[in-house]
Design a protein around this motif. Sequence first.
Motif, PDB file in Angstrom:
ATOM      1  N   VAL A  80      -7.590  -0.295  -7.027  1.00 15.45           N
ATOM      2  CA  VAL A  80      -6.544  -1.179  -6.507  1.00 15.45           C
ATOM      3  C   VAL A  80      -5.230  -0.422  -6.353  1.00 15.45           C
ATOM      4  N   ILE A  81      -4.896   0.391  -7.354  1.00  8.39           N
ATOM      5  CA  ILE A  81      -3.655   1.177  -7.287  1.00  8.39           C
ATOM      6  C   ILE A  81      -3.701   2.140  -6.103  1.00  8.39           C
ATOM      7  N   GLY A  82      -4.835   2.823  -5.918  1.00  5.36           N
ATOM      8  CA  GLY A  82      -4.975   3.753  -4.806  1.00  5.36           C
ATOM      9  C   GLY A  82      -4.843   3.058  -3.463  1.00  5.36           C
ATOM     10  N   LEU A  83      -5.457   1.880  -3.333  1.00 10.50           N
ATOM     11  CA  LEU A  83      -5.385   1.127  -2.084  1.00 10.50           C
ATOM     12  C   LEU A  83      -3.954   0.696  -1.786  1.00 10.50           C
ATOM     13  N   LEU A  84      -3.252   0.207  -2.807  1.00 11.09           N
ATOM     14  CA  LEU A  84      -1.867  -0.228  -2.608  1.00 11.09           C
ATOM     15  C   LEU A  84      -0.967   0.942  -2.232  1.00 11.09           C
ATOM     16  N   ARG A  85      -1.138   2.060  -2.910  1.00 13.36           N
ATOM     17  CA  ARG A  85      -0.299   3.230  -2.611  1.00 13.36           C
ATOM     18  C   ARG A  85      -0.583   3.769  -1.209  1.00 13.36           C
ATOM     19  N   LEU A  86      -1.828   3.716  -0.799  1.00 20.58           N
ATOM     20  CA  LEU A  86      -2.199   4.215   0.522  1.00 20.58           C
ATOM     21  C   LEU A  86      -1.631   3.341   1.632  1.00 20.58           C
ATOM     22  N   THR A  87      -1.759   2.032   1.478  1.00 18.72           N
ATOM     23  CA  THR A  87      -1.325   1.109   2.535  1.00 18.72           C
ATOM     24  C   THR A  87       0.182   0.872   2.540  1.00 18.72           C
ATOM     25  N   CYS A  88       0.840   1.171   1.423  1.00 22.56           N
ATOM     26  CA  CYS A  88       2.280   0.868   1.312  1.00 22.56           C
ATOM     27  C   CYS A  88       3.130   2.130   1.167  1.00 22.56           C
ATOM     28  N   ARG A  89       2.605   3.265   1.582  1.00 23.08           N
ATOM     29  CA  ARG A  89       3.310   4.525   1.336  1.00 23.08           C
ATOM     30  C   ARG A  89       4.574   4.678   2.182  1.00 23.08           C
ATOM     31  N   SER A  90       4.660   4.000   3.326  1.00 19.96           N
ATOM     32  CA  SER A  90       5.833   4.131   4.196  1.00 19.96           C
ATOM     33  C   SER A  90       6.729   2.902   4.105  1.00 19.96           C
ATOM     34  N   ALA A  91       6.920   2.380   2.898  1.00 22.03           N
ATOM     35  CA  ALA A  91       7.690   1.147   2.723  1.00 22.03           C
ATOM     36  C   ALA A  91       9.178   1.399   2.908  1.00 22.03           C
ATOM     37  N   PRO A  92       9.889   0.519   3.659  1.00 21.17           N
ATOM     38  CA  PRO A  92      11.354   0.613   3.731  1.00 21.17           C
ATOM     39  C   PRO A  92      11.966   0.280   2.377  1.00 21.17           C
ATOM     40  N   SER A  93      13.178   0.756   2.129  1.00 16.19           N
ATOM     41  CA  SER A  93      13.760   0.633   0.791  1.00 16.19           C
ATOM     42  C   SER A  93      14.504  -0.660   0.558  1.00 16.19           C
ATOM     43  N   ALA A  94      14.738  -1.476   1.590  1.00 21.07           N
ATOM     44  CA  ALA A  94      15.498  -2.722   1.413  1.00 21.07           C
ATOM     45  C   ALA A  94      14.773  -3.660   0.457  1.00 21.07           C
ATOM     46  N   PHE A  95      15.525  -4.181  -0.510  1.00 20.82           N
ATOM     47  CA  PHE A  95      14.900  -5.011  -1.544  1.00 20.82           C
ATOM     48  C   PHE A  95      15.945  -5.991  -2.058  1.00 20.82           C
ATOM     49  N   PHE A  96      15.678  -7.305  -1.918  1.00 15.99           N
ATOM     50  CA  PHE A  96      16.694  -8.300  -2.244  1.00 15.99           C
ATOM     51  C   PHE A  96      16.153  -9.310  -3.260  1.00 15.99           C
ATOM     52  N   ALA A  97      16.959 -10.332  -3.553  1.00 17.56           N
ATOM     53  CA  ALA A  97      16.625 -11.271  -4.616  1.00 17.56           C
ATOM     54  C   ALA A  97      15.294 -11.967  -4.364  1.00 17.56           C
ATOM     55  N   ARG A  98      15.020 -12.321  -3.109  1.00 16.92           N
ATOM     56  CA  ARG A  98      13.763 -13.013  -2.799  1.00 16.92           C
ATOM     57  C   ARG A  98      12.573 -12.134  -3.143  1.00 16.92           C
ATOM     58  N   GLU A  99      12.624 -10.860  -2.721  1.00 16.58           N
ATOM     59  CA  GLU A  99      11.542  -9.932  -3.042  1.00 16.58           C
ATOM     60  C   GLU A  99      11.416  -9.728  -4.543  1.00 16.58           C
ATOM     61  N   GLY A 100      12.585  -9.708  -5.244  1.00 13.85           N
ATOM     62  CA  GLY A 100      12.559  -9.526  -6.689  1.00 13.85           C
ATOM     63  C   GLY A 100      11.813 -10.647  -7.387  1.00 13.85           C
TER      64      GLY A 100
END
Length: 484
Positions: free
Chosen positions: A50-70
């Motif tokens: 599961v960790i490998g799959l998440l890291r592979l599919t989410c490796r190019s994530a933008p850095s914006a992170f706000f209260a809703r995402e938190g």
Amino acid sequence: MNYKMMGRFIAQILTIGAVFMLPALAISLYYGEQQAAFAFLVTLGIFAAVIGLLRLTCRSAPSAFFAREGLVCVGASWIVLSLLSCLPFYFSREIPKFIDAFFEIVSGFTTTGASILPEVESLSWGILYWRSFSHWLGGMGVLVFLLAFAPGGSKGQGFTMHLLRAESPGPNVGKLVPKMRKTAGILYILYIGLTVLNVIFLLIGKMPLLEAVCTAFGTAGTGGFGVKNDSLAGYSPYIQNVTTVFMTLFGINFSCYYLMLLGNARAVFKDEELRLYVGILVGSVVLITLNLRGFYSTLGETIRHAAFQVSSIMTTTGFATTDFGQWPAFSQSILLMLMVVGACAGSTGGGLKCARVLLLFKILRRNIHQVLHHRRIQSIRVNGQVMDEKVLDSANAYLAAYVIILFASYVVISLDGFSVGTNFSAVLACFNNIGPGLEAVGPTCNYAAYSVLSKLVLIADMLAGRLEIFPILVLFSHGTWKQQ
């Protein structure tokens, strides 16, 4: 919604969960518990996939992170971590039903201590350790651990406050030092130090090492999973008294310990929440001791059991030294009240929190004064500081959500046909992360008889109670998931 960033973050949480599972695997191997060791190995393989799959599919994530995402990250990561972490119970067949295994691990991570197990002592040591350690990890919070110690856990992301606010217990989260990463580190250092001190005192009382460690995990996380069927009733008065003291200590806001280390004891002793916490605790012990006159053979024994159970319930730990379900109705009513009040904000305890109770009383008093003197503008102060109206509105909203969820859950689980006292205390005990309730879910009983639906409701209650309700509620809000 930044789904990729959330996926990367959940992968980090799962990595921490997998690393912390390794000692449980080592214990199973040491004691020759082959079935439990196999279950841990298979689970670790699933974690890795599961960790490998998440890291592979989410490796190019933008850095914006706000209260809703938190908020979503906190709620989702606790659910995903629990779904995977319950697998050793299930694969080892020591808890053969998946819903029961899920219930048990959620009860552990949320530091509730409610169990479906009729016989704890039949579990292998590896499973017992993992079950108790879930309290310790959930007590301060796995996300707080990530912010404190994980490499790059807060590096340049700008989302640390959103996560700490979402996971930390209490109506308001502040910084001990300017940087949130250092604040999280200080919290965990204090947490580890008190846990080690607890283990040392238990070892002095001749408790075996692994039992001492598991008991300290349950005390530190204010969780209450024991390694004996009678909880702590079979241990010596010394061990019971040590546990009483440490349960009380872990129910105090950890910022008080930081202030003590800085030599600012005056601010600690003037803290209104701490004074309310100590006052309620001492007053409850006195009242229950008076009510239990003649119930036990000596006054000393009466005080010991009264102090232990008051501390256990108010800090939402859930350990027991006696069957308080047999106590008089007055004493039981005090314990029910303590279930709601809970410990201090910023501690590992659950419940409404003394800080929020203090705020609600001050809000009520101000409203009464405004009815009598409608032109007077009156601010609310705590420890000499004027409270922001947003904090007061949040306290009112929390109380409204608390009451609605409490009674909605009670109505649903009442379909199972248990008594009013059993169902109401079960919801109170799970929602406030306490564990044992009254009657059929008392300290000598368990939650196994409830239906799958009721267990799912109680699981949701445990998660909502531990995460201060809103991180779980936002998962079910349509507005959370629509694009903005």
